[in-house]
Design an enzyme around this catalytic site. Structure first.
Site, PDB file in Angstrom:
ATOM      1  CG  HIS A  33      -0.275  -0.219   2.502  1.00  0.00           C
ATOM      2  ND1 HIS A  33       0.062  -1.486   2.936  1.00  0.00           N
ATOM      3  CD2 HIS A  33       0.159   0.622   3.466  1.00  0.00           C
ATOM      4  CE1 HIS A  33       0.656  -1.398   4.117  1.00  0.00           C
ATOM      5  NE2 HIS A  33       0.747  -0.127   4.450  1.00  0.00           N
ATOM      6  CG  HIS A  43       1.142   5.093   4.359  1.00  0.00           C
ATOM      7  ND1 HIS A  43       0.348   4.930   5.467  1.00  0.00           N
ATOM      8  CD2 HIS A  43       1.920   3.977   4.301  1.00  0.00           C
ATOM      9  CE1 HIS A  43       0.636   3.779   6.060  1.00  0.00           C
ATOM     10  NE2 HIS A  43       1.591   3.178   5.366  1.00  0.00           N
TER      11      HIS A  43
HETATM   12  P1  5GP Z   1       1.970  -0.015   7.261  1.00  0.00           P
HETATM   13  O1  5GP Z   1       2.453   0.010   8.684  1.00  0.00           O
HETATM   14  O2  5GP Z   1       1.809  -1.448   6.839  1.00  0.00           O
HETATM   15  O3  5GP Z   1       2.781   0.806   6.305  1.00  0.00           O
HETATM   16  O4  5GP Z   1       0.553   0.689   7.249  1.00  0.00           O
HETATM   17  C1  5GP Z   1      -0.626   0.048   7.570  1.00  0.00           C
HETATM   18  C2  5GP Z   1      -1.656   1.139   7.776  1.00  0.00           C
HETATM   19  O5  5GP Z   1      -2.929   0.521   7.819  1.00  0.00           O
HETATM   20  C3  5GP Z   1      -1.479   1.901   9.089  1.00  0.00           C
HETATM   21  O6  5GP Z   1      -1.321   3.282   8.812  1.00  0.00           O
HETATM   22  C4  5GP Z   1      -2.746   1.590   9.857  1.00  0.00           C
HETATM   23  O7  5GP Z   1      -3.222   2.702  10.577  1.00  0.00           O
HETATM   24  C5  5GP Z   1      -3.716   1.168   8.785  1.00  0.00           C
HETATM   25  N1  5GP Z   1      -4.708   0.197   9.201  1.00  0.00           N
HETATM   26  C6  5GP Z   1      -4.498  -0.926   9.954  1.00  0.00           C
HETATM   27  N2  5GP Z   1      -5.648  -1.619  10.122  1.00  0.00           N
HETATM   28  C7  5GP Z   1      -6.610  -0.911   9.458  1.00  0.00           C
HETATM   29  C8  5GP Z   1      -8.019  -1.123   9.275  1.00  0.00           C
HETATM   30  O8  5GP Z   1      -8.615  -2.083   9.738  1.00  0.00           O
HETATM   31  N3  5GP Z   1      -8.683  -0.185   8.532  1.00  0.00           N
HETATM   32  C9  5GP Z   1      -8.068   0.903   7.996  1.00  0.00           C
HETATM   33  N4  5GP Z   1      -8.814   1.744   7.297  1.00  0.00           N
HETATM   34  N5  5GP Z   1      -6.742   1.130   8.152  1.00  0.00           N
HETATM   35  C10 5GP Z   1      -6.024   0.232   8.870  1.00  0.00           C
END
Ligand code: 5GP
Ligand code: ZN
Length: 140
Positions: free
Chosen positions: A104, A106
């Site tokens: 993903h 951001h």
């Molecule tokens: P990463 O740490 O993998 O780069 O980012 C994962 C993102 O997913 C985090 O910013 C976190 O807040 C978001 N996130 C985690 N679980 C959920 C969820 O159930 N729903 C939504 N909308 N975002 C989520």
């Protein structure tokens, strides 16, 4: 159904609608929704409709589709929220801080002087996120 769908993936479930999300945009290759633990006002995520763990696993045409959507979203978020800048972030591997293992991007609108909240820490309520989402959608 997501290509390379994974049954135990949170983001595959969000794409399928099995877990609710505040959707901002969708096309044949990408899905965009509000981050539930926002680091800035308007923080959202672009995901490919293809289950790949990270940038290393994602075929480049899917990565390109995500980047094209990220640009479209960044333009709309900056206009809709009148932000001063937009931070784009993309983490690969737990060591880099990745917590959800479906690739993903951001997108974080930033106001001048605003400090960022901690990564994936504090949950925000849907009724706070929805009006922010509506402003971004209106600028798409
Ligand atoms: P990463 O740490 O993998 O780069 O980012 C994962 C993102 O997913 C985090 O910013 C976190 O807040 C978001 N996130 C985690 N679980 C959920 C969820 O159930 N729903 C939504 N909308 N975002 C989520
Ligand atoms: Zn997935």
């Amino acid at each position: 159904m997501t290509e390379h769908h994974s049954d135990d993936c949170l983001f595959c479930k969000i794409i399928a609608g099995d877990i609710p999300s505040i959707k901002l945009y969708e096309d044949d290759r990408t899905y965009v929704f509000m981050d539930i633990m926002p680091q800035t006002r308007g923080h959202h995520l672009i995901i490919p409709k293809y289950h790949a763990q990270d940038f290393f696993d994602l075929p480049i045409d899917w990565a390109n589709a995500c980047l094209a959507t990220a640009q479209k979203m960044a333009i709309a978020a900056k206009a809709g929220l009148e932000s001063d800048g937009v931070r784009i972030m993309q983490l690969n591997g737990a060591a880099a801080g990745q917590t959800v293992f479906h690739y993903h991007v951001h997108v974080m609108p930033v106001m001048k002087g605003e400090s960022m909240a901690l990564h994936a820490r504090d949950m925000e309520k849907p009724d706070v996120l929805q009006p922010i989402a509506d402003k971004i959608i209106a600028a798409l």
